[in-house]
Design an enzyme around this catalytic site. Structure first.
Site, PDB file in Angstrom:
ATOM      1  CB  SER A 139     -32.900 -69.410 -15.975  1.00  0.00           C
ATOM      2  OG  SER A 139     -34.052 -69.327 -16.792  1.00  0.00           O
ATOM      3  CE1 TYR A 152     -31.488 -64.162 -17.176  1.00  0.00           C
ATOM      4  CE2 TYR A 152     -32.845 -65.759 -18.337  1.00  0.00           C
ATOM      5  CZ  TYR A 152     -32.416 -65.195 -17.158  1.00  0.00           C
ATOM      6  OH  TYR A 152     -32.912 -65.651 -15.960  1.00  0.00           O
TER       7      TYR A 152
END
Length: 262
Positions: A139, A152
């Site tokens: 990501s 995350y």
């Protein structure tokens, strides 16, 4: 006649994983689809068989289970995984000290532990054969610490770091490793906790799963170490890497609001 390459894709039941499956199938690759939910994968498998004439096998399992690699090897039988796509991941957001401990554990187990086990097992097979590709879905959060998404972002930073290291280690054995680092993408993950945690994102900045999958496929097959889909996100992540870490931390603090006490 060249043999078709078999692609193992985790988290293939929806979102970017489903789009990646369609993209690989469109280029003639046989698929092994792995995720917990069998029904959507069966529908996807039937579609790609009909549309592209490829083989598609469905394996319903939880890749976080300690015996997931053994389950996959049993399901694969004599098939060799030429391309491993580690797409399965989960996101939980919130003020770190108020997050549910089980949610934190789930992110660490799926985003880091399961991905590492699969890289280790199937990467070793590829090295022994002297050929293979790995595509790890990270990501843009991997490039920047993020308030309200601290765990995350940290798990995705791990994925990026591991992928770059394995790219260096395995390259001499003709095995490539690519980290796919999408920004905000129109999936259930964005429509849920990400959207709620980040506020309004301009429509032009929201990627489609198909765009992410197309860029990921191209970079995987080219053997690129990192792919950041979208010109906006390429500029953004370049800036993140060049920015001093002290300034990064200050910007994170400014952007992160402390939640109101209940």
């Amino acid at each position: 006649m060249a043999m078709k390459e078999t692609v193992l894709i985790t988290g293939a039941s929806a979102g970017i994983g489903e789009a990646l499956a369609r993209e690989f199938a469109a280029h003639g690759h046989d698929l092994v689809l792995a995720a917990r939910r069998a029904e959507p994968m069966e529908e996807l498998a039937e579609h790609v068989r009909s549309a592209h004439g490829v083989e598609a096998q469905v394996v319903a399992l939880d890749v976080t289970q300690p015996d997931a690699v053994e389950q996959l090897r049993t399901a694969l039988g004599d098939k060799q995984v030429s391309i491993l796509v580690n797409n399965a991941g989960v996101l939980s957001s919130g003020w770190f000290v108020r997050m549910d401990g089980d949610d934190i554990e789930s992110m660490l187990t799926l985003n880091i532990v399961a991905l590492t086990r699969l890289c280790h097992a199937f990467g070793a097979d590829m090295v022994s054969r002297g050929r293979g590709r790995v595509l790890n879905v990270a990501s843009i959060a991997a490039f920047q610490p993020m308030g309200s998404m601290a765990v995350y972002a940290a798990t995705k930073a791990y994925v990026l770091s591991l992928s770059e290291a394995l790219f260096a280690e395995m390259g001499s054995k003709n095995v490539t490793v690519t980290a796919l680092c999408p920004g905000v993408t129109d999936t259930a993950m964005y429509r849920g906790p990400v959207k709620e945690g980040t506020g309004s994102v301009p429509a032009a900045a929201v990627l489609t799963p198909e765009k992410v999958a197309a860029d990921g496929y191209r970079s995987c097959m080219a053997g690129d170490p990192i792919q950041v889909p979208g010109a906006t996100y390429k500029v953004l992540t370049t800036g993140m890497r060049m920015m001093p870490r002290w300034l990064n931390r200050r910007l994170v603090r400014m952007a992160t609001r402390s939640p109101k006490k209940k």
